[in-house]
Scaffold this motif. Structure first.
Motif, PDB file in Angstrom:
ATOM      1  N   PHE A 119      23.663  37.977  27.967  1.00 30.40           N
ATOM      2  CA  PHE A 119      23.820  37.866  29.415  1.00 30.40           C
ATOM      3  C   PHE A 119      22.764  38.710  30.109  1.00 30.40           C
ATOM      4  N   GLY A 120      22.656  38.480  31.431  1.00 29.74           N
ATOM      5  CA  GLY A 120      21.655  39.185  32.208  1.00 29.74           C
ATOM      6  C   GLY A 120      22.229  40.138  33.223  1.00 29.74           C
ATOM      7  N   GLY A 121      21.479  40.324  34.316  1.00 26.25           N
ATOM      8  CA  GLY A 121      21.815  41.345  35.303  1.00 26.25           C
ATOM      9  C   GLY A 121      23.114  41.124  36.045  1.00 26.25           C
ATOM     10  N   ILE A 122      23.468  39.880  36.325  1.00 24.99           N
ATOM     11  CA  ILE A 122      24.721  39.617  37.046  1.00 24.99           C
ATOM     12  C   ILE A 122      25.910  40.096  36.223  1.00 24.99           C
ATOM     13  N   TYR A 123      25.904  39.744  34.948  1.00 24.10           N
ATOM     14  CA  TYR A 123      26.993  40.189  34.085  1.00 24.10           C
ATOM     15  C   TYR A 123      26.995  41.707  33.951  1.00 24.10           C
ATOM     16  N   LEU A 124      25.817  42.301  33.780  1.00 25.44           N
ATOM     17  CA  LEU A 124      25.740  43.755  33.612  1.00 25.44           C
ATOM     18  C   LEU A 124      26.345  44.466  34.819  1.00 25.44           C
ATOM     19  N   ALA A 125      25.977  44.034  36.017  1.00 24.27           N
ATOM     20  CA  ALA A 125      26.499  44.671  37.227  1.00 24.27           C
ATOM     21  C   ALA A 125      28.014  44.521  37.315  1.00 24.27           C
ATOM     22  N   ALA A 126      28.510  43.328  36.988  1.00 22.49           N
ATOM     23  CA  ALA A 126      29.956  43.090  37.054  1.00 22.49           C
ATOM     24  C   ALA A 126      30.696  43.904  36.009  1.00 22.49           C
ATOM     25  N   SER A 127      30.185  43.927  34.776  1.00 16.86           N
ATOM     26  CA  SER A 127      30.870  44.654  33.705  1.00 16.86           C
ATOM     27  C   SER A 127      30.901  46.150  33.986  1.00 16.86           C
ATOM     28  N   MET A 128      29.835  46.681  34.546  1.00 16.88           N
ATOM     29  CA  MET A 128      29.800  48.106  34.855  1.00 16.88           C
ATOM     30  C   MET A 128      30.739  48.438  36.013  1.00 16.88           C
ATOM     31  N   THR A 129      30.697  47.634  37.072  1.00 13.64           N
ATOM     32  CA  THR A 129      31.549  47.900  38.237  1.00 13.64           C
ATOM     33  C   THR A 129      33.023  47.779  37.887  1.00 13.64           C
ATOM     34  N   LEU A 130      33.363  46.675  37.223  1.00 16.56           N
ATOM     35  CA  LEU A 130      34.763  46.460  36.845  1.00 16.56           C
ATOM     36  C   LEU A 130      35.219  47.501  35.816  1.00 16.56           C
ATOM     37  N   GLY A 131      34.322  47.844  34.890  1.00 17.16           N
ATOM     38  CA  GLY A 131      34.682  48.827  33.869  1.00 17.16           C
ATOM     39  C   GLY A 131      34.957  50.201  34.461  1.00 17.16           C
ATOM     40  N   VAL A 132      34.112  50.620  35.394  1.00 17.76           N
ATOM     41  CA  VAL A 132      34.322  51.921  36.048  1.00 17.76           C
ATOM     42  C   VAL A 132      35.631  51.916  36.827  1.00 17.76           C
ATOM     43  N   ALA A 133      35.928  50.788  37.490  1.00 16.71           N
ATOM     44  CA  ALA A 133      37.185  50.688  38.236  1.00 16.71           C
ATOM     45  C   ALA A 133      38.389  50.757  37.299  1.00 16.71           C
ATOM     46  N   PHE A 134      38.294  50.103  36.147  1.00 19.63           N
ATOM     47  CA  PHE A 134      39.392  50.115  35.170  1.00 19.63           C
ATOM     48  C   PHE A 134      39.595  51.533  34.630  1.00 19.63           C
ATOM     49  N   ILE A 135      38.506  52.195  34.284  1.00 19.47           N
ATOM     50  CA  ILE A 135      38.606  53.577  33.793  1.00 19.47           C
ATOM     51  C   ILE A 135      39.185  54.480  34.873  1.00 19.47           C
ATOM     52  N   GLY A 136      38.752  54.278  36.115  1.00 17.84           N
ATOM     53  CA  GLY A 136      39.288  55.081  37.211  1.00 17.84           C
ATOM     54  C   GLY A 136      40.780  54.879  37.377  1.00 17.84           C
ATOM     55  N   GLY A 137      41.231  53.633  37.253  1.00 16.68           N
ATOM     56  CA  GLY A 137      42.668  53.363  37.350  1.00 16.68           C
ATOM     57  C   GLY A 137      43.448  54.000  36.220  1.00 16.68           C
ATOM     58  N   ALA A 138      42.860  53.980  35.010  1.00 16.42           N
ATOM     59  CA  ALA A 138      43.516  54.599  33.862  1.00 16.42           C
ATOM     60  C   ALA A 138      43.626  56.119  34.033  1.00 16.42           C
ATOM     61  N   LEU A 139      42.559  56.732  34.533  1.00 18.42           N
ATOM     62  CA  LEU A 139      42.575  58.183  34.775  1.00 18.42           C
ATOM     63  C   LEU A 139      43.571  58.538  35.878  1.00 18.42           C
ATOM     64  N   TRP A 140      43.636  57.690  36.891  1.00 20.96           N
ATOM     65  CA  TRP A 140      44.594  57.911  37.975  1.00 20.96           C
ATOM     66  C   TRP A 140      46.025  57.863  37.440  1.00 20.96           C
ATOM     67  N   LEU A 141      46.295  56.887  36.578  1.00 24.27           N
ATOM     68  CA  LEU A 141      47.623  56.777  35.962  1.00 24.27           C
ATOM     69  C   LEU A 141      47.917  57.993  35.094  1.00 24.27           C
ATOM     70  N   TYR A 142      46.919  58.467  34.361  1.00 25.98           N
ATOM     71  CA  TYR A 142      47.119  59.640  33.501  1.00 25.98           C
ATOM     72  C   TYR A 142      47.470  60.872  34.340  1.00 25.98           C
ATOM     73  N   ARG A 143      46.841  60.980  35.493  1.00 24.65           N
ATOM     74  CA  ARG A 143      47.080  62.155  36.342  1.00 24.65           C
ATOM     75  C   ARG A 143      48.384  62.039  37.135  1.00 24.65           C
TER      76      ARG A 143
END
Length: 305
Positions: free
Chosen positions: A250-274
């Protein structure tokens, strides 16, 4: 004359009752296939097919039909096998089998018939590889997850989750007639997405699982450890989602989406942990559904532009 009116009214009532019973029966057998779960499976199938090529609509429809029959058959057998614990949980007590509207024998036959029809449709109308992969998903969900792991280990959803990750393989095989590393990466994405998705839900259902003796992660390891595992798996998921880009799939569109969505998912997981509250668990569970849909949608967009 009054007698005729009474007879007509009774006949009308009988027809209405018969129609109502038929609708209930159709609804019950549809429920056995777990249509809500199927929606995500079909989404990953269709999007993968579009990433793999530009298959005709007829092939997409037949592949989805075969996939639905296979997963639906597995769902029906899961309903049969879990009827004892389903009857004890408020969320599942009204399901067709524990409620007595469908017999276990009928549900079992129905499940195997759907699996057989799936193999027939896929092998004759799509290709044998797609049929074998769908059958593998059926066996994985029924034998590995439902019968072997679910009631024995808190790792049930980790190992058994492989069955739910099969649709991208089926979609790729249906389109190209073979598999590739990109298809394997898509399988891995769904595989690593499943634990944080399901564990967020299991935090909301911990007491029910504990009451019926199902060793889900929050029951056996506790809620804090479950939240920690969710964070770890979202980090692993983020890493895995970068593999298709790194491999040139995949190219740049996928990279941008995977990074943005991934950071949001990690942020939600950390929020739940806290925060460690039910609302945060529910929000993460709902976001995980959106995450997978948007990620696979971004794959299609990247592949087509």
């Amino acid at each position: 004359m009054a007698g005729l009116n009474v007879s007509a009214s009774a006949a009308a009532t009988g027809r209405a009752s018969l129609a109502s019973g038929a609708r209930q029966l159709i609804s019950d057998y549809l429920e056995l296939t777990k249509p809500k779960v199927q929606s995500l499976l079909l989404l990953t199938t269709v999007t993968t097919m579009e990433v793999a090529g530009s298959p005709p609509l007829s092939k997409v429809v037949l592949t989805c039909l075969g996939g639905y029959l296979s997963a639906g058959g597995a769902g029906a057998i899961n309903h049969v096998y879990d009827r004892d614990i389903d009857a004890q949980m408020a969320r599942t007590a009204t399901r067709p089998i524990p409620a007595g509207r469908v017999s276990p024998r009928a549900g079992l036959i129905y499940g195997f018939v759907l699996a057989a029809l799936s193999f027939l449709v896929l092998s004759t109308c799509v290709n044998v590889l797609a049929a074998v992969l769908a059958l593998g998903g059926f066996v994985g969900y029924v034998v590995v997850y439902t019968v072997w792991l679910k009631r024995r280990t808190p790792q049930n959803i980790v190992i058994g989750g492989a069955a739910g990750a099969v649709p991208p393989l089926v979609g790729w095989a249906a389109t190209r007639g073979s598999l590739s590393w990109t298809a394997v990466y898509l399988f891995a994405i769904v595989f690593y997405w499943t634990p944080p998705h399901f564990w967020a839900l299991s935090l909301l259902m911990k007491d029910e699982y504990a009451r019926v003796g199902v060793p889900m992660m929050p029951v056996v390891r506790g809620e804090r450890e479950t939240r920690r595992q969710i964070v770890l798996y979202t980090l692993l998921l983020y890493a895995v989602t970068q593999l298709p880009f790194c491999a040139g799939g995949f190219g740049g569109i996928y990279l941008a989406a995977s990074m943005t969505l991934g950071v949001a998912f990690i942020g939600g997981a950390l929020w739940l942990y806290r925060r460690a509250d039910r609302r945060s668990a529910l929000r993460l569970y709902l976001f995980s559904l959106l995450y997978l849909a948007l990620l696979f949608g971004a794959m299609v967009l990247d592949a087509k532009l």
